[in-house]
Design a protein around this motif. Sequence first.
Motif, PDB file in Angstrom:
ATOM      1  N   ALA A  50      44.163  44.794  39.771  1.00  0.00           N
ATOM      2  CA  ALA A  50      44.671  44.139  38.567  1.00  0.00           C
ATOM      3  C   ALA A  50      43.510  43.410  37.908  1.00  0.00           C
ATOM      4  O   ALA A  50      42.543  43.021  38.579  1.00  0.00           O
ATOM      5  CB  ALA A  50      45.797  43.175  38.907  1.00  0.00           C
ATOM      6  N   PRO A  51      43.585  43.234  36.580  1.00  0.00           N
ATOM      7  CA  PRO A  51      42.504  42.557  35.876  1.00  0.00           C
ATOM      8  C   PRO A  51      42.643  41.029  35.938  1.00  0.00           C
ATOM      9  O   PRO A  51      43.745  40.505  35.781  1.00  0.00           O
ATOM     10  CB  PRO A  51      42.682  43.046  34.431  1.00  0.00           C
ATOM     11  N   PHE A  52      41.540  40.352  36.160  1.00  0.00           N
ATOM     12  CA  PHE A  52      41.528  38.889  36.161  1.00  0.00           C
ATOM     13  C   PHE A  52      40.220  38.410  35.555  1.00  0.00           C
ATOM     14  O   PHE A  52      39.177  39.017  35.765  1.00  0.00           O
ATOM     15  CB  PHE A  52      41.645  38.338  37.590  1.00  0.00           C
ATOM     16  N   ILE A  68      44.901  32.594  40.228  1.00  0.00           N
ATOM     17  CA  ILE A  68      45.852  33.680  40.030  1.00  0.00           C
ATOM     18  C   ILE A  68      47.295  33.253  40.280  1.00  0.00           C
ATOM     19  O   ILE A  68      47.594  32.572  41.264  1.00  0.00           O
ATOM     20  CB  ILE A  68      45.475  34.846  40.965  1.00  0.00           C
ATOM     21  N   MET A  69      48.171  33.666  39.386  1.00  0.00           N
ATOM     22  CA  MET A  69      49.594  33.379  39.548  1.00  0.00           C
ATOM     23  C   MET A  69      50.264  34.576  40.207  1.00  0.00           C
ATOM     24  O   MET A  69      49.989  35.730  39.869  1.00  0.00           O
ATOM     25  CB  MET A  69      50.235  33.105  38.199  1.00  0.00           C
ATOM     26  N   LYS A  70      51.176  34.259  41.121  1.00  0.00           N
ATOM     27  CA  LYS A  70      51.912  35.327  41.814  1.00  0.00           C
ATOM     28  C   LYS A  70      53.031  35.808  40.902  1.00  0.00           C
ATOM     29  O   LYS A  70      53.951  35.056  40.591  1.00  0.00           O
ATOM     30  CB  LYS A  70      52.479  34.714  43.086  1.00  0.00           C
ATOM     31  N   GLY A  72      53.810  39.668  40.815  1.00  0.00           N
ATOM     32  CA  GLY A  72      54.294  41.015  41.126  1.00  0.00           C
ATOM     33  C   GLY A  72      53.650  41.578  42.369  1.00  0.00           C
ATOM     34  O   GLY A  72      53.316  40.850  43.306  1.00  0.00           O
ATOM     35  N   ARG A  73      53.459  42.892  42.335  1.00  0.00           N
ATOM     36  CA  ARG A  73      53.062  43.633  43.528  1.00  0.00           C
ATOM     37  C   ARG A  73      51.680  43.208  44.062  1.00  0.00           C
ATOM     38  O   ARG A  73      51.550  42.761  45.189  1.00  0.00           O
ATOM     39  CB  ARG A  73      53.026  45.126  43.183  1.00  0.00           C
ATOM     40  N   VAL A  74      50.663  43.375  43.232  1.00  0.00           N
ATOM     41  CA  VAL A  74      49.304  43.093  43.695  1.00  0.00           C
ATOM     42  C   VAL A  74      49.124  41.601  43.963  1.00  0.00           C
ATOM     43  O   VAL A  74      48.574  41.194  44.992  1.00  0.00           O
ATOM     44  CB  VAL A  74      48.261  43.584  42.661  1.00  0.00           C
ATOM     45  N   THR A  75      49.609  40.779  43.050  1.00  0.00           N
ATOM     46  CA  THR A  75      49.396  39.342  43.222  1.00  0.00           C
ATOM     47  C   THR A  75      50.148  38.809  44.447  1.00  0.00           C
ATOM     48  O   THR A  75      49.676  37.894  45.112  1.00  0.00           O
ATOM     49  CB  THR A  75      49.800  38.571  41.953  1.00  0.00           C
ATOM     50  N   SER A  76      51.291  39.396  44.787  1.00  0.00           N
ATOM     51  CA  SER A  76      51.994  38.952  45.994  1.00  0.00           C
ATOM     52  C   SER A  76      51.172  39.244  47.237  1.00  0.00           C
ATOM     53  O   SER A  76      51.064  38.413  48.135  1.00  0.00           O
ATOM     54  CB  SER A  76      53.351  39.650  46.127  1.00  0.00           C
ATOM     55  N   LYS A 231      47.101  42.813  28.035  1.00  0.00           N
ATOM     56  CA  LYS A 231      47.699  44.143  27.869  1.00  0.00           C
ATOM     57  C   LYS A 231      47.644  44.804  29.227  1.00  0.00           C
ATOM     58  O   LYS A 231      46.845  44.426  30.071  1.00  0.00           O
ATOM     59  CB  LYS A 231      46.849  44.956  26.881  1.00  0.00           C
ATOM     60  N   ASN A 232      48.465  45.831  29.415  1.00  0.00           N
ATOM     61  CA  ASN A 232      48.339  46.624  30.626  1.00  0.00           C
ATOM     62  C   ASN A 232      46.935  47.230  30.636  1.00  0.00           C
ATOM     63  O   ASN A 232      46.485  47.778  29.642  1.00  0.00           O
ATOM     64  CB  ASN A 232      49.400  47.727  30.610  1.00  0.00           C
ATOM     65  N   MET A 233      46.226  47.072  31.743  1.00  0.00           N
ATOM     66  CA  MET A 233      44.888  47.646  31.837  1.00  0.00           C
ATOM     67  C   MET A 233      44.771  48.417  33.131  1.00  0.00           C
ATOM     68  O   MET A 233      45.242  47.963  34.164  1.00  0.00           O
ATOM     69  CB  MET A 233      43.836  46.538  31.838  1.00  0.00           C
TER      70      MET A 233
ATOM     71  N   GLY B 283      53.306  50.535  29.285  1.00  0.00           N
ATOM     72  CA  GLY B 283      52.714  49.318  28.737  1.00  0.00           C
ATOM     73  C   GLY B 283      53.051  48.056  29.517  1.00  0.00           C
ATOM     74  O   GLY B 283      52.672  46.957  29.111  1.00  0.00           O
ATOM     75  N   ARG B 284      53.733  48.232  30.639  1.00  0.00           N
ATOM     76  CA  ARG B 284      54.243  47.082  31.381  1.00  0.00           C
ATOM     77  C   ARG B 284      53.098  46.202  31.893  1.00  0.00           C
ATOM     78  O   ARG B 284      52.116  46.704  32.420  1.00  0.00           O
ATOM     79  CB  ARG B 284      55.053  47.601  32.567  1.00  0.00           C
ATOM     80  N   VAL B 285      53.231  44.907  31.701  1.00  0.00           N
ATOM     81  CA  VAL B 285      52.212  43.993  32.224  1.00  0.00           C
ATOM     82  C   VAL B 285      52.795  43.139  33.346  1.00  0.00           C
ATOM     83  O   VAL B 285      53.999  43.201  33.624  1.00  0.00           O
ATOM     84  CB  VAL B 285      51.600  43.079  31.125  1.00  0.00           C
TER      85      VAL B 285
END
Lengths: 270, 342
Positions: A50-52, A68-70, A72-76, A231-233, B283-285
């Motif tokens: 994920a981008p940070f 980082i804030m938790k 979703g998947r990667v951040t959890s 944005k989604n990256m 596009g989901r973030v």
Amino acid sequence: MNPYEPRPASVKEVIVETPTIRTFVLEPKPPLSFRAGQFVELSVPGVGEAPFTPSSSPYEQKTIEFTIMKVGRVTSKLFAVRPGDTLAVRGPYGVPYALGSYEDRHILILGGGVGLAPLRSLFLALLHNVNAYKHIHLYYGARMPKEIVYDRLFKQWRTLKNVEIRRSVDVGDKTWKEQVGVVTVLLDKLPFKPKEGLAVVCGPPLMMKFSTQRLLELGFADEDIYLSMEKNMSCGFGKCGHCRLGELFCCKDGPVITWDKIKHLEDPFV
Amino acid sequence: MRSFSFPHAALATFYKNLSEFGVTYYPRLSGQQTSYELWQDEELDNDDLLKALKMVRPVEPLKEFFLTSREQVASFPQLFTKDIKPRVIVGAKGCDIHTLIDVQDNIYLKGDNEDPFYKERREKYYIITVDCPEPVDTCFCNILDGTPYTAWGGDLNISFGEKSLIIDILSEKGEKLSSKLSDIGIIKEVTDDELKYRDKIRANAERKLAKINRDMLPTDLPERIESKVDPDFWRKALANCVDCQACERICPTCYCFLLYDIPAGKGFERTKVLDFCYHAAYGRVGGGANPLANFPHRLRNRFECKFMAFPRNFKVIACTGCGRCISACSGKIDIREVLRAL
Ligand SMILES: Cc1cc2nc3c(=O)[nH]c(=O)nc-3n(C[C@H](O)[C@H](O)[C@H](O)COP(=O)(O)OP(=O)(O)OC[C@H]3O[C@@H](n4cnc5c(N)ncnc54)[C@H](O)[C@@H]3O)c2cc1C
Ligand code: SF4
Ligand code: SF4
Ligand code: FES
């Protein structure tokens, strides 16, 4: 050079900022240098990327921090890592702030929630050369006192010269003595003329939208409002298409984009 | 530019010789269309090969050779390498070669980070383009600055003489390919008669296309798309869309991908899969917000990408009129009509 290939980064320290936000101090090998405004793709091996945006000073060579804030998947999965574990990073990507062009101007840094994290690396980069700027105004809003990030650092930041700090929470409590209200209340009674300054904003989409409206009302020029667009990256370097916003790619043309470049879009904040 | 020709009957021999330069693909009849096939030195009917060569673009877009739908691109912690071997691809049409050069090269070879695998394939693969003497109803290269033949972009180009195939050498790689052919003696100089015949065939194809597509597309597509923000327009213009995403999967200009990691040993393998913006999750973030959550927004997004963003960034429209999306659409949507309705 294979741009998809990350480098290892060992976890040196994990700092609990709030119940849902943590700062990870990493030591990439070889070190990963970046400039304020750029971001990095961070992976939890086997889980995903994920981008940070780093939250540490770009002048810090050996280690790099992410707050980082938790969500979703990667951040959890990130929240389960411990010092000694190995993560992976690649980058940096994106366009850095043109700090040279900010000299002799007022710099307003406006953060909401975890949005202060990316702004901290800008703030620290500015402090490195603090006398070059007219004044630095660090304004920060969180939902409630216990969700404030870097509470541990504000005390020292308040002692810095050439720096003005304001904070607000949407909902206060008995201990809270600072402002109460959505983050835009901090923009009332600005201590400088908007034409003499610029504003850098990062936070949740709605906060960005209302802050932009307020800054425009106050008289900030379109090209002086810097927005950190989420944005989604996937790739981070202008290939995968996901981050397109109108004709811009947030990863390579941003992630920080000035309002004049996106104001023609229907609603850049959704 | 150097040219030569050889008799129609030598096409199979030509393919066989090309295959010495690498694994070779050629267009092969498959129902009413053609498809790229691996050359395996079988006994094939030369007339069928010729018939296939004359038909319009194969079902698969040319990009499939350069951007495979799924490929490993990295591993961690060990270094990842890939052995990319030369290939020879025969049968790219004018519309397709331009999607590679004008669209995919702009994305994958420009900027600070080139895609190393795409780049190596572009360097090592030979591309042989072929004229289109018989455009079909779905073709519209002529209203997007294209022609049903091409004189640049590939390594060799095949055009049609009455009894011969004319080969134009378009690059150094093309020189290399043709050196082998003179060795075996199938080639001869091109005559004026052959060229005259070719010009006639080309002019016929252009006339046919001009009949299929009489009206030009609006010249201000970027502005028209930018101002069409009303979801109802998109809902109506693409009312028959069943969201099968076939149009994006088959499109030679769609370039999006996503990376995903799977655990491997103590680390992971990173795979790149082609992705499509009609996917609801595209596009989901983080946390679930999604600027393209509504279907009409995604419909518009496809047009915005090809006809607004691309021309603004790279001065070319990311569509060359190959018509694959028209053939593939289960709802019989014709992209030309959508563009004219804008
Ligand atoms: C430039 C930039 C800088 C950032 N800096 C920071 C920062 O400093 N601190 C911070 O906390 N955050 C930051 N963020 C936000 C951060 O990147 C996201 O919070 C993070 O991506 C969330 O990842 P996740 O897997 O935990 O979230 P999820 O919500 O699980 O997943 C988000 C991602 O996974 C995909 N995904 C998830 N579920 C699905 C599904 N069902 N189907 C298909 N795809 C799915 C989405 O497409 C999306 O890419 C930044 C974002 C950007 C763009
Ligand atoms: S949009 Fe349709 S006609 Fe245009 S390049 Fe893609 S598949 Fe071909
Ligand atoms: S669109 Fe033009 S170049 Fe493409 S197959 Fe049809 S006639 Fe040939
Ligand atoms: S993140 Fe892939 S193009 Fe921007």
